[in-house]
Design a protein around this motif. Structure first.
Motif, PDB file in Angstrom:
ATOM      1  N   PHE A  58      -6.904   7.999   4.338  1.00  0.00           N
ATOM      2  CA  PHE A  58      -6.215   6.642   3.956  1.00  0.00           C
ATOM      3  C   PHE A  58      -7.261   5.474   4.525  1.00  0.00           C
ATOM      4  O   PHE A  58      -7.192   4.374   3.731  1.00  0.00           O
ATOM      5  CB  PHE A  58      -4.907   6.657   3.847  1.00  0.00           C
ATOM      6  N   CYS A  59      -7.219   5.408   5.606  1.00  0.00           N
ATOM      7  CA  CYS A  59      -8.170   4.347   6.296  1.00  0.00           C
ATOM      8  C   CYS A  59      -9.374   3.980   5.697  1.00  0.00           C
ATOM      9  O   CYS A  59     -10.123   2.994   5.245  1.00  0.00           O
ATOM     10  CB  CYS A  59      -8.519   4.632   7.815  1.00  0.00           C
ATOM     11  N   LEU A  60     -10.343   5.355   5.198  1.00  0.00           N
ATOM     12  CA  LEU A  60     -11.514   5.151   4.572  1.00  0.00           C
ATOM     13  C   LEU A  60     -11.477   4.672   3.277  1.00  0.00           C
ATOM     14  O   LEU A  60     -12.065   3.656   2.721  1.00  0.00           O
ATOM     15  CB  LEU A  60     -12.374   6.471   4.667  1.00  0.00           C
ATOM     16  N   MET A  61     -10.416   5.059   2.558  1.00  0.00           N
ATOM     17  CA  MET A  61      -9.957   4.629   1.133  1.00  0.00           C
ATOM     18  C   MET A  61      -9.683   2.827   1.178  1.00  0.00           C
ATOM     19  O   MET A  61     -10.317   2.155   0.452  1.00  0.00           O
ATOM     20  CB  MET A  61      -8.941   5.213   0.458  1.00  0.00           C
ATOM     21  N   GLU A  62      -8.935   2.680   1.967  1.00  0.00           N
ATOM     22  CA  GLU A  62      -8.553   1.016   2.202  1.00  0.00           C
ATOM     23  C   GLU A  62      -9.774   0.360   2.531  1.00  0.00           C
ATOM     24  O   GLU A  62      -9.856  -0.767   1.966  1.00  0.00           O
ATOM     25  CB  GLU A  62      -7.526   1.071   3.443  1.00  0.00           C
ATOM     26  N   SER A  63     -10.609   0.905   3.610  1.00  0.00           N
ATOM     27  CA  SER A  63     -11.632   0.084   3.685  1.00  0.00           C
ATOM     28  C   SER A  63     -12.811  -0.134   2.445  1.00  0.00           C
ATOM     29  O   SER A  63     -13.342  -1.105   2.323  1.00  0.00           O
ATOM     30  CB  SER A  63     -12.510   0.586   5.054  1.00  0.00           C
ATOM     31  N   LYS A  85      -2.463   1.504  16.816  1.00  0.00           N
ATOM     32  CA  LYS A  85      -1.087   0.800  16.113  1.00  0.00           C
ATOM     33  C   LYS A  85      -0.478   1.513  15.096  1.00  0.00           C
ATOM     34  O   LYS A  85       0.503   0.985  14.412  1.00  0.00           O
ATOM     35  CB  LYS A  85      -1.408  -0.504  15.765  1.00  0.00           C
ATOM     36  N   SER A  86      -0.810   2.732  15.150  1.00  0.00           N
ATOM     37  CA  SER A  86      -0.074   3.651  14.168  1.00  0.00           C
ATOM     38  C   SER A  86      -0.164   3.249  12.784  1.00  0.00           C
ATOM     39  O   SER A  86       0.384   3.432  11.782  1.00  0.00           O
ATOM     40  CB  SER A  86       1.379   4.020  14.411  1.00  0.00           C
ATOM     41  N   TYR A  87      -1.448   2.653  12.468  1.00  0.00           N
ATOM     42  CA  TYR A  87      -1.633   2.453  10.932  1.00  0.00           C
ATOM     43  C   TYR A  87      -1.838   3.414  10.000  1.00  0.00           C
ATOM     44  O   TYR A  87      -2.649   4.227  10.539  1.00  0.00           O
ATOM     45  CB  TYR A  87      -2.806   1.278  11.002  1.00  0.00           C
ATOM     46  N   TRP A  88      -1.381   3.406   8.859  1.00  0.00           N
ATOM     47  CA  TRP A  88      -1.514   4.635   7.807  1.00  0.00           C
ATOM     48  C   TRP A  88      -1.166   6.021   8.541  1.00  0.00           C
ATOM     49  O   TRP A  88      -1.684   7.024   8.543  1.00  0.00           O
ATOM     50  CB  TRP A  88      -2.936   4.906   7.301  1.00  0.00           C
ATOM     51  N   THR A  89      -0.022   5.893   9.274  1.00  0.00           N
ATOM     52  CA  THR A  89       0.670   7.044   9.863  1.00  0.00           C
ATOM     53  C   THR A  89       1.858   7.498   8.782  1.00  0.00           C
ATOM     54  O   THR A  89       2.387   6.507   8.251  1.00  0.00           O
ATOM     55  CB  THR A  89       1.137   7.134  11.112  1.00  0.00           C
ATOM     56  N   PRO A  90       2.151   8.673   8.760  1.00  0.00           N
ATOM     57  CA  PRO A  90       3.385   9.041   7.870  1.00  0.00           C
ATOM     58  C   PRO A  90       4.565   8.513   8.095  1.00  0.00           C
ATOM     59  O   PRO A  90       5.511   8.089   7.511  1.00  0.00           O
ATOM     60  CB  PRO A  90       3.480  10.652   7.858  1.00  0.00           C
ATOM     61  N   HIS A  91       4.958   8.674   9.713  1.00  0.00           N
ATOM     62  CA  HIS A  91       6.289   8.089   9.826  1.00  0.00           C
ATOM     63  C   HIS A  91       6.299   7.015  11.278  1.00  0.00           C
ATOM     64  O   HIS A  91       7.256   6.870  11.931  1.00  0.00           O
ATOM     65  CB  HIS A  91       6.956   9.181  10.370  1.00  0.00           C
ATOM     66  N   GLY A  92       5.032   6.012  11.081  1.00  0.00           N
ATOM     67  CA  GLY A  92       5.127   5.022  12.090  1.00  0.00           C
ATOM     68  C   GLY A  92       4.664   5.678  13.518  1.00  0.00           C
ATOM     69  O   GLY A  92       4.623   4.664  14.702  1.00  0.00           O
ATOM     70  N   VAL A  93       3.918   6.846  13.726  1.00  0.00           N
ATOM     71  CA  VAL A  93       3.791   7.403  15.009  1.00  0.00           C
ATOM     72  C   VAL A  93       2.486   8.027  14.725  1.00  0.00           C
ATOM     73  O   VAL A  93       2.414   8.969  13.820  1.00  0.00           O
ATOM     74  CB  VAL A  93       4.832   8.404  15.595  1.00  0.00           C
ATOM     75  N   THR A  94       1.355   7.857  15.636  1.00  0.00           N
ATOM     76  CA  THR A  94       0.295   8.600  15.659  1.00  0.00           C
ATOM     77  C   THR A  94       0.178  10.022  16.513  1.00  0.00           C
ATOM     78  O   THR A  94       0.727   9.848  17.639  1.00  0.00           O
ATOM     79  CB  THR A  94      -0.947   7.549  16.230  1.00  0.00           C
TER      80      THR A  94
END
Length: 312
Positions: A58-63, A85-94
């Motif tokens: 999802f990070c690659l897609m967003e970029s 910072k837990s960006y694009w994580t399922p529940h806010g936690v990496t």
């Protein structure tokens, strides 16, 4: 939609199916095979939770939505936001962070080096961490010349994994995916990939190319399950994903077979699931596996935005 949801949902479902049984041995899963979407288990996450594999996709897609011509700094920054910072994580936690990936992101941030120089280049830096996130490039590169495809795949892989072995594995995977997007059968896609890859890498170190001999020259479908490994090593993941597709005849069977190989179950399930989704289509993916996916609305939204950016 132009096969985007086929591949991305197929990938994400395979990831989420594998998360609860990650690290289980093949023997344990043989005795009690996974047959459905379950929760908790290895990472104590609810059913439908996907891992770092999907987060980085999802990070690659967003970029690529923001920078369709590829901005490696933006991509590396998004990877950093995921890790720190837990960006694009399922529940806010990496959680479930690969060692080589974490080290590469740390190098990028702490040493301020070029993103495509951040990934490890030693022979021990050949985990499956770039293979597991490379699928979106198939949609971007399907109309490009092979030389350009290889260049961009190399750059994107090298943000975390810069060894030629990791890059070649990503090239092989993307070539198969592109041919499936274009409507070829699985066997045709693999044959076309073989022709292209062997031509592109004809002058590459023979010892390195021998690592891919079973994919490029043998009939991998004839191998027994005992001859297929499912560790986090990039060649193992590539072989296992292709073997699972070639020895089954449905999305569900391919992905469950991948996961029940054991060990790195989420990544083997995801990598196989992406290709299986492209091959069989989203209609073949059980709704009871799609509906529990964490942030499903966000996943559908990014697929829509990615398609719009791809067609712009």
């Amino acid at each position: 939609m132009t096969k985007i949801r086929d591949g991305i949902i197929g990938f994400c479902v395979g990831d989420a199916l594998g998360v609860p049984v990650e690290f289980q041995t093949r023997q344990a899963l043989s005795a009690k095979p996974l047959t459905d979407m379950i929760g908790y288990g290895s990472h104590s996450q609810p059913a439908g939770t996907w891992s770092d594999d999907s987060s980085l996709v999802f990070c690659l897609m967003e970029s690529l939505i923001e920078f369709p011509n590829l901005d490696l700094h933006d991509l590396a920054d998004k990877f950093s936001s995921w890790l720190y910072k837990s960006y694009w994580t399922p529940h806010g936690v990496t959680f479930d962070v690969g060692i080589a990936t974490a080290k590469a992101i740390d190098r990028y941030k702490e040493l301020c080096i070029r993103p495509d120089l951040a990934g490890g280049t030693d022979v021990y830096s050949n985990g499956n961490g770039s293979l597991m996130r490379i699928l979106p490039l198939a949609y971007l590169l399907k109309g490009e010349m092979i030389e350009d495809r290889v260049k961009i795949i190399s750059q994107v892989s090298s943000v975390t994994h810069g060894h030629p072995r990791s890059i070649i594995a990503c090239v092989i995977y993307i070539e198969v995916a592109i041919h499936l997007i274009n409507g070829l059968s699985l066997q045709e896609a693999i044959e076309r990939m073989r022709e292209t890859v062997k031509d592109v890498y004809k002058d590459t170190n023979h010892t390195e190319m021998m690592k891919f001999d079973r994919v490029l020259n043998g009939d991998i479908s004839k191998l027994t399950v005992d001859e297929i490994e499912s560790s986090g090593y990039v060649v193992h993941t590539l072989e296992a994903s292709l073997w699972c597709l070639l020895t089954t005849d449905s999305y569900s069977d391919a992905v469950l077979r991948a996961i029940n190989l054991g060990e790195d179950t989420d990544t083997t399930g995801a990598v196989a699931g992406g290709l299986a989704g492209l091959y069989y289509g989203i209609e073949a993916i059980p709704e009871k596996w799609i509906n529990p996916l964490a942030r499903l609305d966000d996943i559908n939204d990014i697929c829509n935005r990615f398609e719009a950016a791809s067609n712009a």
